[in-house]
Design an enzyme around this catalytic site. Structure first.
Site, PDB file in Angstrom:
ATOM      1  N   GLY A 367       0.829  -1.199   0.000  1.00 28.78           N
ATOM      2  CA  GLY A 367       0.000   0.000   0.000  1.00 28.78           C
ATOM      3  C   GLY A 367       0.861   1.246   0.000  1.00 28.78           C
ATOM      4  N   PRO A 368       0.268   2.398  -0.213  1.00 30.99           N
ATOM      5  CA  PRO A 368       1.026   3.658  -0.261  1.00 30.99           C
ATOM      6  C   PRO A 368       1.591   4.022   1.103  1.00 30.99           C
ATOM      7  CG  PRO A 368      -1.335   4.064  -0.368  1.00 30.99           C
ATOM      8  CD  PRO A 368      -1.160   2.591  -0.473  1.00 30.99           C
ATOM      9  N   PRO A 369       2.522   4.989   1.138  1.00 36.92           N
ATOM     10  CA  PRO A 369       3.099   5.397   2.431  1.00 36.92           C
ATOM     11  C   PRO A 369       2.048   6.021   3.330  1.00 36.92           C
ATOM     12  CG  PRO A 369       4.441   6.171   0.581  1.00 36.92           C
ATOM     13  CD  PRO A 369       3.166   5.670  -0.002  1.00 36.92           C
ATOM     14  N   GLY A 370       2.235   5.825   4.626  1.00 36.93           N
ATOM     15  CA  GLY A 370       1.399   6.493   5.601  1.00 36.93           C
ATOM     16  C   GLY A 370       0.102   5.807   5.946  1.00 36.93           C
ATOM     17  N   VAL A 371      -0.138   4.593   5.428  1.00 34.97           N
ATOM     18  CA  VAL A 371      -1.399   3.912   5.745  1.00 34.97           C
ATOM     19  C   VAL A 371      -1.266   3.007   6.965  1.00 34.97           C
ATOM     20  CG1 VAL A 371      -2.213   3.999   3.381  1.00 34.97           C
ATOM     21  CG2 VAL A 371      -0.902   2.037   4.129  1.00 34.97           C
ATOM     22  N   GLY A 372      -0.074   2.913   7.572  1.00 32.87           N
ATOM     23  CA  GLY A 372       0.080   2.177   8.823  1.00 32.87           C
ATOM     24  C   GLY A 372       0.581   0.766   8.671  1.00 32.87           C
ATOM     25  N   LYS A 373       1.376   0.487   7.632  1.00 35.40           N
ATOM     26  CA  LYS A 373       1.865  -0.888   7.431  1.00 35.40           C
ATOM     27  C   LYS A 373       2.837  -1.282   8.534  1.00 35.40           C
ATOM     28  CE  LYS A 373       3.452   0.017   3.322  1.00 35.40           C
ATOM     29  NZ  LYS A 373       3.012   1.421   3.234  1.00 35.40           N
ATOM     30  N   THR A 374       3.822  -0.438   8.803  1.00 37.69           N
ATOM     31  CA  THR A 374       4.844  -0.785   9.792  1.00 37.69           C
ATOM     32  C   THR A 374       4.262  -0.817  11.203  1.00 37.69           C
ATOM     33  OG1 THR A 374       6.529   0.246   8.395  1.00 37.69           O
ATOM     34  CG2 THR A 374       7.111  -0.174  10.683  1.00 37.69           C
ATOM     35  N   SER A 690      -3.397   1.520 -18.696  1.00 34.16           N
ATOM     36  CA  SER A 690      -4.734   1.896 -18.233  1.00 34.16           C
ATOM     37  C   SER A 690      -5.181   3.267 -18.725  1.00 34.16           C
ATOM     38  CB  SER A 690      -4.782   1.860 -16.708  1.00 34.16           C
ATOM     39  OG  SER A 690      -3.896   2.811 -16.155  1.00 34.16           O
ATOM     40  N   LYS A 733      -7.702   4.135  -7.383  1.00 33.20           N
ATOM     41  CA  LYS A 733      -8.093   5.076  -8.439  1.00 33.20           C
ATOM     42  C   LYS A 733      -9.433   5.730  -8.124  1.00 33.20           C
ATOM     43  CE  LYS A 733      -5.527   2.760 -12.146  1.00 33.20           C
ATOM     44  NZ  LYS A 733      -5.592   2.060 -13.444  1.00 33.20           N
TER      45      LYS A 733
END
Length: 868
Positions: A367-374, A690, A733
């Site tokens: 997912g993109p940065p800042g979504v809370g993966k870590t 796309s 998107k």
């Protein structure tokens, strides 16, 4: 000798009438007659009962409670029915409020009920006495029990040796049976059973059975110890010889420091719990070290190697927290949303409660940065009760970072996988592989290939580090990989991971995250309290829309920290009133808005269409501009477009030229004009298929002069036949289109299955048009229908005479047409329905055939052509 007849009166008879006594409930303690026991009494009712008994100068009732953890006794059923009547010999009041008493059992009693429950328990009891039966059976039982006690003591029972002598001197059968209760091997339940056995003969039989079992256990234990001792004779002999050698060296003043170090290493190896293969390797290295002179550099190399083997958690594991509800609470407490990964972790824990041998999953959070993966990895570790370690893979080029260096190199160390496991101290931590999509590769090796063994459940139970050269079991480790994009991850590595997409947050989710997590966190970081600042809901909405533009919440947290700093300054300067941050105050604190919510065109544009793309930071909108100018080239592409995007533009133009007559585009427009296709933000490389339908729509608009609707965004790959193929990253998107203010999104029909991931709140606010052909895309995107060209019907010459057209006026013109399609489907609020023709001026375009089987319509005259 004749056997004496049994006396029916040989049963316990009440000594006295029923009377009332203070009662103390005992925990996991059973007191027998003639037993002198110290009691530590702490409960208020028990202390009051002791004091009452001392004040009365009489005995006290001691009864064991059924549940030891129960604090307050209110009903007789909570106690065993048989207890002990005891005399209080001494009472000492301690400083902590508890009482220490020494009591001596006098006889058994039967509990009839409570007459008082406060301030202490007072009970109605019946005192029971033991008869002293005689006869051959009793004498035989007593001698058997005495012999068993001697055998019990001789086999190493945990009782004083004098117990056998004391048993020989007891002549009362009841007292002899009660004496066995002193054995530490007897449980509380067994002691209570013995106390409740009123009949003396039966009591002797119970004791005899208990002693027989204990003697058998002790004999088996002795045999096992003898077998182990015989196996350890050789090791013991070597140990004794080494100890003697060390004693001789000390006497001679030749105590070798290296030998002491070697002995210390041997002890640590034996205590490390290594597998036998690893232990053998460690002992071998220590033996080699003992033969090398202490000044040799090899000694340090071996010492470091053995220290690494000793320090690894070979058999140290943390117990998993298998409470599903508690784990769910922790996950929800730490993160808002992210239901897919939460559900997967809870499923794993649910299976762990049923099967202990389940393999740990290999999860990949993309997912993109800042979504809370870590941070989600830390939350998973906390929910499961495991240790957490993190290894960043971004920029790693050397395979040795994963597998380690061989010991032939100076300064060699194990790889970072082994290093992190040693840091964790357990062999089953939650191991996060951060930025797995940013692994490099050069002449030093391919780290992603080294990760194949680490992340393969079939292989990682025997993972071999180049430095250790012994297998280490990684199968208990829960690996969680994170990345921004899935495409850069090599296919073999991707195949070993369970990919879970974490697209960006919706506006509502960002606001909730800000209110639940970010604002309290920043207030605590800046020393602010609720009396200092309040941020309104309108301000949070404005902050998300106008001051941040991201898939995650990292910039939102920065802006909140900026607000907190400014408010903290006013508080430090002496401001007493609470700062209310509303939309107007937001401008004073952060300046004018940086982003405009809704970045699509302000009015309908000719030759411009809005496309949707996925980047490392989530979804985004991109404008495609097309202008027509005089020239001989087919088209010009600018904007740093990749090869795939260039091919999509070529395919779109070929489709337009093949269907030019139906679109109302004359052939000489292609011969005299050149199309210039530009995608803004030229400094950013762009690629992917796309944008095919977006470029085709913009080119049709430029060539026909028909404007594109200003509130439409679209995505989809185009083919030469005008088919619209599915794309990836649909949720990201659609979120980008929603944040940009789009009212309608055109997407491939085959992506309808992916709409389940789009939040309901977004689907209710935006119109989703499903299309499987360019005809349907143009129907939804253009403001009016392209007017087909009017063409003269061709003349048919047979011999030298031209023939008139067919009597019904139909022409035999063969023309290129669109594939057969119906109207595009529109999804509004989760309901699918065909697009009404009144929604757009563009109707279904002519096609070679229709589903009804009727002949196609001639684009020039609107008449049906006869099939040949």
């Amino acid at each position: 000798m004749a056997k004496r007849p049994s006396n029916p009166a040989n049963k316990p008879q009440p000594v006295d009438t029923t009377r009332e006594l203070p009662l103390v409930a005992l925990r996991e303690t059973v007191i027998f007659p003639e037993m002198i026991v110290p009691l530590q009494v702490g409960r208020e009712k028990s202390v009051n009962a002791l004091n009452a008994a001392v004040a009365d100068g009489g005995p006290i009732a001691l009864v064991t409670q059924r549940q030891a953890e129960q604090e307050d006794i209110t009903d007789p059923s909570e106690l065993y029915p048989i207890g002990t009547l005891a005399k209080i010999a001494q009472v000492v009041q301690l400083q902590d409020g508890t009482v220490r008493a020494i009591v001596q059992g006098q006889g058994r009693l039967r509990l009839h009920g409570f007459t008082q429950t406060g301030p202490y328990l007072r009970a109605s009891i019946e005192e029971l006495t033991d008869e002293s039966p005689s006869g051959v059976e009793v004498q035989a039982l007593m001698r058997s029990v005495q012999a068993q006690i001697e055998q019990y003591v001789a086999n190493g029972a945990p009782v004083p040796p004098e117990a056998a002598v004391a048993a020989r001197n007891i002549s009362e059968p009841g007292l002899l049976a009660d004496m066995v209760a002193y054995s530490p091997d007897m449980s509380t339940e067994q002691r209570q059973e013995l106390l409740e056995t009123i009949d003396v003969v039966e009591r002797l039989k119970v004791v005899s059975g208990f002693l027989a079992r204990q003697v058998e256990i002790l004999e088996l234990k002795g045999r096992i110890q003898n077998e182990v001792k015989s196996e350890m004779d050789k090791t013991q002999r070597e140990y004794i010889l080494r100890e003697q050698l060390k004693a001789i060296q000390r006497e001679l003043g030749e105590d070798d420091p290296q030998q002491a170090e070697i002995n210390e290493l041997r002890d640590k190896v034996e205590q490390a719990g290594m597998p036998e293969e690893v232990r053998t390797r460690a002992i071998k290295e220590i033996d080699r070290m003992s033969r090398i002179p202490s000044a040799s550099p090899e000694v340090g190399v071996i010492r470091t190697y053995v220290d690494w083997l000793i320090g690894l958690p070979w058999n140290v594991s943390t117990d998993d927290q298998l409470d599903i509800r508690e784990a769910a609470r922790i996950l929800d407490e730490d993160h808002y949303g992210l239901e897919n990964i939460k559900e997967r972790i809870l499923e794993y824990l649910a299976v762990r409660t049923l099967a202990d041998t389940i393999r740990s999953p290999i999860l990949a959070l993309i997912g993109p940065p800042g979504v809370g993966k870590t941070s989600l990895g830390r939350s998973v570790a906390r929910a499961m009760g495991r240790k957490f370690v993190r290894m960043s893979l971004g920029g790693i080029h050397d395979e040795a970072e994963i597998r380690g260096h061989r010991r032939t190199y100076i300064g060699a160390l194990p790889g970072r996988v082994i290093q992190n496991l040693k840091t964790a101290g357990t062999n089953n931590p939650v191991f996060m592989l951060d930025e797995v999509d940013k692994i490099g590769m050069d002449f030093r090796g391919d780290p992603s290939s080294a990760l194949l063994e680490v992340l393969d459940p079939e292989q990682n139970n025997t993972f071999q580090d180049n430095y250790l050269e012994v297998p280490f079991d990684l199968s208990k480790v829960l690996f969680i990989a994170t990345g921004n994009l899935i495409d850069p991850i090599p296919a073999p590595l991707r195949d070993r991971m369970e990919v879970i997409q974490l697209p960006g947050y919706t506006q509502k989710e960002k606001i909730e995250i800000g209110k639940r997590f970010l604002i309290p966190k920043q207030m605590e970081n800046h020393g602010l309290k609720a009396k200092h600042i309040t941020i309104t809901d309108e301000a949070m909405t404005e902050l998300v829309q106008a001051y941040t533009k991201e898939a995650g919440v990292r910039n939102l947290e920065r802006e909140l920290a900026n607000i907190m700093r400014k408010v903290a300054r006013t508080v430090a300067e002496g401001r007493k009133r609470k700062t209310l941050v509303d939309r107007k105050k937001l401008v004073d604190l952060l300046g004018p808005p940086r982003w405009e919510y809704g970045e699509l065109e302000s009015e309908d544009q000719t030759g411009a269409a809005t496309g949707l793309v996925v980047t490392e930071v989530g979804g985004d909108v991109v404008a495609v501009e097309v202008t027509k100018m005089e020239g001989k080239e087919d088209f010009i592409l600018t904007g740093q477009l990749g090869d795939v995007m260039k091919e999509s533009a070529r395919a779109a133009l070929s489709w337009i030229r093949a269907n030019a007559a139906i679109l109302g585009i004359s052939r000489d427009q292609f011969e005299r004009n050149t199309l210039h296709i530009h995608v803004p933000a030229g400094a950013i490389p762009k690629d992917g298929p796309s944008a095919g339908v977006t470029m085709a729509t913009a080119m049709v608009s430029a060539l026909t002069g028909i404007p594109v609707r200003k509130d439409v965004a679209m995505t989809g790959e185009i083919t030469l036949r005008g088919r619209v193929l599915p794309i990836g990253g649909l949720k990201s998107k659609i979120l980008a289109a929603h944040l940009s203010g789009a009212g309608m999104v055109i997407l491939p029909r085959k992506n309808e299955k992916d709409l389940r991931d789009v939040p309901d709140e977004i689907r209710k606010q935006i119109k989703l048009v499903l299309a499987d052909s360019m005809e349907q895309v143009l129907t939804a995107a253009l403001r009016r229908k392209p007017k087909p060209l009017v063409a003269e019907p061709p003349k048919i010459i047979e011999g030298d005479k031209p023939l008139d057209p067919e009597p019904d006026g139909e022409s035999r013109v063969r023309r290129s047409t669109f594939p057969t399609t119906d109207q595009p489907s529109v999804i509004v609020g989760g309901n699918v329905r065909p697009m009404a023709s009144g929604r757009s001026n563009v109707g279904p375009m002519a096609s070679r055939g229709s589903a009804s089987g009727r002949p196609p319509v001639d684009g020039s005259r609107g008449r049906r052509l006869r099939r040949r």
